[in-house]
Motif scaffolding. Structure first.
Motif, PDB file in Angstrom:
ATOM      1  N   GLU A   1      29.521  41.766  33.965  1.00 32.83           N
ATOM      2  CA  GLU A   1      28.792  42.967  33.583  1.00 32.83           C
ATOM      3  C   GLU A   1      27.775  42.627  32.494  1.00 32.83           C
ATOM      4  OE1 GLU A   1      31.575  46.248  33.631  1.00 32.83           O
ATOM      5  OE2 GLU A   1      30.277  47.211  32.123  1.00 32.83           O
ATOM      6  N   PHE A   2      28.235  41.854  31.527  1.00 29.25           N
ATOM      7  CA  PHE A   2      27.359  41.468  30.420  1.00 29.25           C
ATOM      8  C   PHE A   2      26.145  40.682  30.923  1.00 29.25           C
ATOM      9  CE2 PHE A   2      26.112  38.215  27.312  1.00 29.25           C
ATOM     10  CZ  PHE A   2      25.712  39.028  26.259  1.00 29.25           C
ATOM     11  N   MET A   3      26.362  39.807  31.893  1.00 26.73           N
ATOM     12  CA  MET A   3      25.251  38.995  32.405  1.00 26.73           C
ATOM     13  C   MET A   3      24.342  39.783  33.338  1.00 26.73           C
ATOM     14  SD  MET A   3      26.768  35.132  32.951  1.00 26.73           S
ATOM     15  CE  MET A   3      27.806  35.498  34.348  1.00 26.73           C
ATOM     16  N   GLY A   4      24.700  41.037  33.585  1.00 24.28           N
ATOM     17  CA  GLY A   4      23.850  41.878  34.420  1.00 24.28           C
ATOM     18  C   GLY A   4      24.132  41.759  35.905  1.00 24.28           C
ATOM     19  N   VAL A   5      25.287  41.169  36.250  1.00 25.13           N
ATOM     20  CA  VAL A   5      25.658  41.040  37.658  1.00 25.13           C
ATOM     21  C   VAL A   5      27.100  41.519  37.880  1.00 25.13           C
ATOM     22  CG1 VAL A   5      24.033  39.211  38.273  1.00 25.13           C
ATOM     23  CG2 VAL A   5      26.205  38.578  37.234  1.00 25.13           C
ATOM     24  N   PRO A   6      27.359  42.817  37.587  1.00 20.63           N
ATOM     25  CA  PRO A   6      28.732  43.313  37.675  1.00 20.63           C
ATOM     26  C   PRO A   6      29.304  43.202  39.088  1.00 20.63           C
ATOM     27  CG  PRO A   6      27.173  45.140  37.500  1.00 20.63           C
ATOM     28  CD  PRO A   6      26.393  43.874  37.272  1.00 20.63           C
ATOM     29  N   PHE A   7      30.598  43.017  39.179  1.00 18.62           N
ATOM     30  CA  PHE A   7      31.269  43.021  40.484  1.00 18.62           C
ATOM     31  C   PHE A   7      31.286  44.447  40.984  1.00 18.62           C
ATOM     32  CE2 PHE A   7      32.992  39.269  38.375  1.00 18.62           C
ATOM     33  CZ  PHE A   7      32.758  38.315  39.353  1.00 18.62           C
ATOM     34  N   SER A   8      30.909  44.612  42.235  1.00 20.25           N
ATOM     35  CA  SER A   8      30.790  45.978  42.734  1.00 20.25           C
ATOM     36  C   SER A   8      31.977  46.367  43.595  1.00 20.25           C
ATOM     37  CB  SER A   8      29.527  46.085  43.584  1.00 20.25           C
ATOM     38  OG  SER A   8      29.619  45.148  44.623  1.00 20.25           O
ATOM     39  N   PRO A   9      32.587  47.487  43.239  1.00 17.77           N
ATOM     40  CA  PRO A   9      33.621  48.009  44.119  1.00 17.77           C
ATOM     41  C   PRO A   9      32.995  48.503  45.426  1.00 17.77           C
ATOM     42  CG  PRO A   9      33.490  49.280  42.048  1.00 17.77           C
ATOM     43  CD  PRO A   9      32.362  48.298  42.055  1.00 17.77           C
ATOM     44  N   GLU A  10      31.728  49.007  45.337  1.00 20.50           N
ATOM     45  CA  GLU A  10      31.069  49.570  46.535  1.00 20.50           C
ATOM     46  C   GLU A  10      30.910  48.520  47.631  1.00 20.50           C
ATOM     47  OE1 GLU A  10      28.333  50.006  43.588  1.00 20.50           O
ATOM     48  OE2 GLU A  10      30.281  50.651  42.878  1.00 20.50           O
ATOM     49  N   GLU A  11      30.375  47.393  47.228  1.00 15.55           N
ATOM     50  CA  GLU A  11      30.183  46.345  48.243  1.00 15.55           C
ATOM     51  C   GLU A  11      31.496  45.622  48.505  1.00 15.55           C
ATOM     52  OE1 GLU A  11      26.890  43.839  47.008  1.00 15.55           O
ATOM     53  OE2 GLU A  11      25.907  45.685  46.353  1.00 15.55           O
ATOM     54  N   GLU A  12      32.534  46.200  47.970  1.00 19.02           N
ATOM     55  CA  GLU A  12      33.879  45.703  48.200  1.00 19.02           C
ATOM     56  C   GLU A  12      34.133  44.295  47.683  1.00 19.02           C
ATOM     57  OE1 GLU A  12      34.303  46.460  52.304  1.00 19.02           O
ATOM     58  OE2 GLU A  12      34.166  48.605  51.990  1.00 19.02           O
ATOM     59  N   GLU A  13      33.314  43.892  46.722  1.00 22.31           N
ATOM     60  CA  GLU A  13      33.545  42.572  46.123  1.00 22.31           C
ATOM     61  C   GLU A  13      34.938  42.508  45.517  1.00 22.31           C
ATOM     62  OE1 GLU A  13      30.156  41.965  43.436  1.00 22.31           O
ATOM     63  OE2 GLU A  13      30.038  39.988  44.368  1.00 22.31           O
ATOM     64  N   GLU A  14      35.282  43.569  44.815  1.00 21.97           N
ATOM     65  CA  GLU A  14      36.593  43.549  44.168  1.00 21.97           C
ATOM     66  C   GLU A  14      37.709  43.566  45.204  1.00 21.97           C
ATOM     67  OE1 GLU A  14      37.459  45.587  40.639  1.00 21.97           O
ATOM     68  OE2 GLU A  14      35.402  45.513  39.880  1.00 21.97           O
ATOM     69  N   GLU A  15      37.475  44.329  46.258  1.00 18.37           N
ATOM     70  CA  GLU A  15      38.502  44.401  47.299  1.00 18.37           C
ATOM     71  C   GLU A  15      38.656  43.078  48.039  1.00 18.37           C
ATOM     72  OE1 GLU A  15      38.227  48.014  49.919  1.00 18.37           O
ATOM     73  OE2 GLU A  15      38.196  48.883  47.896  1.00 18.37           O
ATOM     74  N   GLU A  16      37.538  42.399  48.212  1.00 20.83           N
ATOM     75  CA  GLU A  16      37.591  41.098  48.884  1.00 20.83           C
ATOM     76  C   GLU A  16      38.202  40.016  48.017  1.00 20.83           C
ATOM     77  OE1 GLU A  16      33.779  39.843  50.269  1.00 20.83           O
ATOM     78  OE2 GLU A  16      33.563  41.619  51.529  1.00 20.83           O
ATOM     79  N   GLY A  17      38.435  40.358  46.778  1.00 24.05           N
ATOM     80  CA  GLY A  17      39.062  39.401  45.865  1.00 24.05           C
ATOM     81  C   GLY A  17      38.113  38.344  45.329  1.00 24.05           C
ATOM     82  N   VAL A  18      36.829  38.696  45.230  1.00 26.85           N
ATOM     83  CA  VAL A  18      35.849  37.728  44.734  1.00 26.85           C
ATOM     84  C   VAL A  18      36.173  37.308  43.300  1.00 26.85           C
ATOM     85  CG1 VAL A  18      33.402  37.312  44.247  1.00 26.85           C
ATOM     86  CG2 VAL A  18      34.061  38.636  46.252  1.00 26.85           C
ATOM     87  N   VAL A  19      36.604  38.283  42.491  1.00 26.40           N
ATOM     88  CA  VAL A  19      36.948  37.978  41.097  1.00 26.40           C
ATOM     89  C   VAL A  19      38.047  36.917  41.054  1.00 26.40           C
ATOM     90  CG1 VAL A  19      37.864  38.929  38.933  1.00 26.40           C
ATOM     91  CG2 VAL A  19      36.296  40.296  40.333  1.00 26.40           C
ATOM     92  N   GLU A  20      39.084  37.152  41.816  1.00 29.34           N
ATOM     93  CA  GLU A  20      40.217  36.209  41.827  1.00 29.34           C
ATOM     94  C   GLU A  20      39.795  34.845  42.374  1.00 29.34           C
ATOM     95  OE1 GLU A  20      40.402  39.399  42.774  1.00 29.34           O
ATOM     96  OE2 GLU A  20      41.653  40.070  41.092  1.00 29.34           O
ATOM     97  N   LYS A  21      38.898  34.874  43.357  1.00 29.60           N
ATOM     98  CA  LYS A  21      38.454  33.600  43.934  1.00 29.60           C
ATOM     99  C   LYS A  21      37.703  32.759  42.901  1.00 29.60           C
ATOM    100  CE  LYS A  21      38.282  34.994  48.744  1.00 29.60           C
ATOM    101  NZ  LYS A  21      37.384  35.690  49.693  1.00 29.60           N
ATOM    102  N   ILE A  22      36.877  33.442  42.103  1.00 36.38           N
ATOM    103  CA  ILE A  22      36.129  32.708  41.064  1.00 36.38           C
ATOM    104  C   ILE A  22      37.093  32.192  39.993  1.00 36.38           C
ATOM    105  CG2 ILE A  22      34.414  32.929  39.223  1.00 36.38           C
ATOM    106  CD1 ILE A  22      32.812  34.777  41.039  1.00 36.38           C
ATOM    107  N   VAL A  23      38.038  33.053  39.604  1.00 33.98           N
ATOM    108  CA  VAL A  23      39.036  32.642  38.605  1.00 33.98           C
ATOM    109  C   VAL A  23      39.789  31.406  39.091  1.00 33.98           C
ATOM    110  CG1 VAL A  23      41.234  33.294  37.526  1.00 33.98           C
ATOM    111  CG2 VAL A  23      39.315  34.896  37.498  1.00 33.98           C
ATOM    112  N   GLU A  24      40.161  31.443  40.357  1.00 30.69           N
ATOM    113  CA  GLU A  24      40.923  30.337  40.940  1.00 30.69           C
ATOM    114  C   GLU A  24      40.075  29.060  41.020  1.00 30.69           C
ATOM    115  OE1 GLU A  24      43.870  29.675  41.539  1.00 30.69           O
ATOM    116  OE2 GLU A  24      43.544  27.841  42.714  1.00 30.69           O
ATOM    117  N   LEU A  25      38.840  29.228  41.511  1.00 29.22           N
ATOM    118  CA  LEU A  25      37.932  28.086  41.621  1.00 29.22           C
ATOM    119  C   LEU A  25      37.771  27.376  40.271  1.00 29.22           C
ATOM    120  CD1 LEU A  25      35.639  26.498  43.207  1.00 29.22           C
ATOM    121  CD2 LEU A  25      34.066  28.244  42.356  1.00 29.22           C
ATOM    122  N   CYS A  26      37.645  28.173  39.205  1.00 33.29           N
ATOM    123  CA  CYS A  26      37.334  27.621  37.883  1.00 33.29           C
ATOM    124  C   CYS A  26      38.572  27.344  37.035  1.00 33.29           C
ATOM    125  CB  CYS A  26      36.411  28.566  37.127  1.00 33.29           C
ATOM    126  SG  CYS A  26      34.868  28.895  37.992  1.00 33.29           S
TER     127      CYS A  26
END
Ligand code: A3P
Length: 326
Positions: A236-261
């Motif tokens: 959010e701070f970087m200006g690229v918030p994860f969107s629930p609308e585009e279902e990023e959160e539902e697809e688990g993108v946040v968790e995937k990035i956390v896992e990758l890193c």
């Protein structure tokens, strides 16, 4: 022209000769410049480059940290987050290249190389930069142009232990190793690369109080405990918030990035086990050095109780009234 440039550089050298010197952890000596202890060949020359040549842009995002506070981790997280629509997780560039090659480390750009400033101008937007420079060393043109700073910091007891290991590890075999009691003394006095630690944190903390939209303070310990929460804040701070609308959160993108890193994932990759990062001709570091334990509280295995208490008492004093103490 070139001559003028050369003359300026010579004047700078002259100025550097007059500055106080202290014991370096990696190199023989470090130099006290405007309240911060810096190594000459990156650090000080990098600071002078930034002050004299670097032109920040309002869209720039800086990752700033005192060394060993979590730069490697944050680099990976920021890069993966900003570029998440470009890459597939199964073929992600972070799987094949070290986190330090994702975006430039500003401190390494030396003061006599204005051509490098031009190279930096050619980077895709938003530009990401990492720096260990304290806030006070950045020129007004950088801090007031609207660009953003992600600042990560960590319990200084773990920072000391991490830094001591790391710098001894990558140190030239021709130079004597620093003992832990020596490192402890020096750290408490503020004498270590980019030190004093406390002033470094306070500089960014103060700035974040004044412009919370431009400076985000993150704590390593908090991020270890709740990486997904922190990652959402970061995006959010970087200006690229994860969107629930585009279902990023539902697809688990946040968790995937956390896992990758994650420490576990990155430290087990071939590139981070045997790869090498070529920062400059003088600074070539094997990637595995950036991954040691990645834990909270490893200081307990190295510092005596008295040492730990002494560091805590300095932290309490320096951070009193800030809300930074944990
Ligand atoms: P330790 O020495 O305590 O293990 P920096 O990246 O700023 O140089 O900081 C290095 C510290 O961060 C090291 O701490 C390192 O192990 C840890 N680290 C590196 N990658 C990490 C990751 N993906 N997650 C958590 N910690 C990480």
């Amino acid at each position: 022209g070139e001559e003028e440039e050369e003359e300026k550089y010579e004047k700078q050298r002259e100025m550097i000769r007059t500055l106080p010197k202290g014991r370096g952890w990696l190199t023989k000596e470090i130099i006290l410049y405007q309240g911060c202890w810096l190594p000459l060949n990156w650090g000080l020359e990098g600071a002078l480059f930034v002050q004299n040549h670097f032109k920040a842009r309002p869209t720039d995002i800086f990752l700033a940290a005192f060394p060993k506070c979590g730069t490697t981790w944050l680099r990976a997280l920021m890069f993966a987050t900003i570029n998440r629509s470009q890459y597939d997780f199964s073929t992600h560039p972070l799987l094949n290249s070290g986190p330090h090659s994702c975006f430039p480390f500003l401190d390494l750009y030396f003061s006599n190389s204005s051509s490098i400033a031009a190279n930096l101008d050619a980077l895709p937007l938003p530009r990401l930069f990492a720096t260990h420079m304290p806030y006070s060393l950045l020129s007004k043109s950088v801090t007031s142009c609207g660009c953003k700073f992600v600042y990560i910091w960590r319990d200084p007891k773990d920072v000391l232990v991490s830094k001591w290991h790391f710098l001894n590890q990558i140190k030239s075999k021709d130079l004597p190793q620093l003992s832990l009691p020596e490192a402890f003394e020096l750290f408490c006095e503020g004498v270590s690369e980019y030190g004093p630690f406390w002033d470094h944190v306070l500089g960014y903390w103060k700035a974040s109080q004044e412009s919370p939209n431009n400076i985000l303070l993150l704590k390593y310990e908090g991020m270890k405990r709740e990486p997904a929460v922190y990652l959402k804040t970061l995006a959010e701070f970087m200006g690229v918030p994860f969107s629930p609308e585009e279902e990023e959160e539902e697809e688990g993108v946040v968790e995937k990035i956390v896992e990758l890193c994650s420490f576990k994932n990155l430290s087990n990759l071939e590139v981070n086990k045997i790869g090498v990062e070529h920062f400059s001709d003088e600074l070539v570091i094997e990637n595995h050095n950036f991954f040691r334990k990645g834990q909270i509280g490893d200081f307990k295995n190295y510092l005596t109780r008295e040492m730990a208490e002494h560091l805590d008492s300095i932290t309490m004093k320096k951070f009193s009234g800030t809300g930074l103490i944990f």
